[in-house]
Design a protein around this motif. Structure first.
Motif, PDB file in Angstrom:
ATOM      1  N   MET A  21      34.540 -21.906  81.609  1.00 51.60           N
ATOM      2  CA  MET A  21      33.860 -22.242  80.362  1.00 51.60           C
ATOM      3  C   MET A  21      32.763 -23.272  80.607  1.00 51.60           C
ATOM      4  O   MET A  21      31.676 -23.153  80.055  1.00 51.60           O
ATOM      5  N   GLU A  25      28.819 -22.397  79.984  1.00 58.70           N
ATOM      6  CA  GLU A  25      28.039 -23.288  79.116  1.00 58.70           C
ATOM      7  C   GLU A  25      26.789 -23.797  79.839  1.00 58.70           C
ATOM      8  O   GLU A  25      25.713 -23.900  79.248  1.00 58.70           O
ATOM      9  N   ARG A 116      42.256 -16.140  79.784  1.00 54.95           N
ATOM     10  CA  ARG A 116      41.983 -17.011  78.625  1.00 54.95           C
ATOM     11  C   ARG A 116      40.549 -17.532  78.654  1.00 54.95           C
ATOM     12  O   ARG A 116      39.895 -17.622  77.614  1.00 54.95           O
ATOM     13  N   ASP A 117      40.044 -17.877  79.841  1.00 51.69           N
ATOM     14  CA  ASP A 117      38.657 -18.332  79.953  1.00 51.69           C
ATOM     15  C   ASP A 117      37.694 -17.263  79.438  1.00 51.69           C
ATOM     16  O   ASP A 117      36.741 -17.566  78.715  1.00 51.69           O
ATOM     17  N   GLU A 119      38.391 -14.728  77.423  1.00 49.51           N
ATOM     18  CA  GLU A 119      38.598 -14.531  75.991  1.00 49.51           C
ATOM     19  C   GLU A 119      37.943 -15.653  75.181  1.00 49.51           C
ATOM     20  O   GLU A 119      37.480 -15.433  74.065  1.00 49.51           O
ATOM     21  N   SER A 120      37.881 -16.846  75.748  1.00 50.73           N
ATOM     22  CA  SER A 120      37.295 -18.000  75.062  1.00 50.73           C
ATOM     23  C   SER A 120      35.772 -18.053  75.151  1.00 50.73           C
ATOM     24  O   SER A 120      35.147 -18.839  74.448  1.00 50.73           O
ATOM     25  N   GLU A 123      31.621 -14.770  72.024  1.00 54.88           N
ATOM     26  CA  GLU A 123      31.721 -13.339  71.756  1.00 54.88           C
ATOM     27  C   GLU A 123      30.350 -12.669  71.865  1.00 54.88           C
ATOM     28  O   GLU A 123      30.226 -11.573  72.382  1.00 54.88           O
ATOM     29  N   ARG A 151      35.345  -7.791  78.932  1.00 58.69           N
ATOM     30  CA  ARG A 151      36.321  -8.453  78.057  1.00 58.69           C
ATOM     31  C   ARG A 151      37.477  -7.512  77.711  1.00 58.69           C
ATOM     32  O   ARG A 151      38.640  -7.904  77.732  1.00 58.69           O
TER      33      ARG A 151
END
Length: 161
Positions: A21, A25, A116-117, A119-120, A123, A151
């Motif tokens: 993440m 970013e 999880r990364d 999915e987070s 979108e 995804r």
């Protein structure tokens, strides 16, 4: 102007490991601040760093499996989840550097991440990267399909494990 080079899948920031993440970013920040020419240059840089498709996936690719049909460029995506980590392998022709660069960016950002990364992650990554304002609509449809395929495959593979 010096262009940022693609980031490596795992690297250190001080004494802590950067997460997927944090990495995505940072990539988003680079693309949001870039003009059209800088965006194309960064995608070209990424396109040159896409690892070759491992031998174990080549027969499936040659048979047409795992192609992203919504993308005009022949894009093949292979996603595995092993030991709680996502592994992404892709094949995109070198003659399509923009698409190849975007796929390489995804591999760079998300390979070895946790489900999880992924999915987070945003979108609408295409919008977050400001690519929707810099590239054509048809290309956006294909790039979105590639991201959504990754995804979706991660969700499926993670459910099995």
């Amino acid at each position: 102007m010096c262009r940022p080079l693609p980031l490596h899948p795992v690297y250190y920031l001080g004494s802590r490991l950067k997460t997927a993440m944090t990495k995505i970013e940072e990539i988003i920040g680079q693309f949001q601040d870039a003009d059209y020419q800088e965006t194309l240059a960064m995608l070209l840089d990424y396109s040159e760093s896409l690892p070759p498709l491992p031998e174990e996936y080549r027969d499936a690719r040659d048979a047409g499996y795992n192609r992203v049909p919504e993308c005009e460029t022949p894009v093949f995506i292979f996603v595995d989840v092993k030991g709680g980590r996502v592994h992404i392998h892709a094949d995109v022709p070198k003659e399509s550097p923009t698409v190849r660069g975007f796929v390489s960016l995804l591999v760079d950002a998300f390979d070895d991440a946790t489900p999880r990364d992924i999915e987070s992650a945003p979108e609408n990554l295409i919008h977050s990267l400001s690519l929707d304002r810099k590239l054509g609509t048809r290309r956006m449809f294909g790039l979105s399909a590639v991201y959504n395929r990754i995804r979706s495959e991660v969700r499926k593979a993670d459910a099995v494990h």
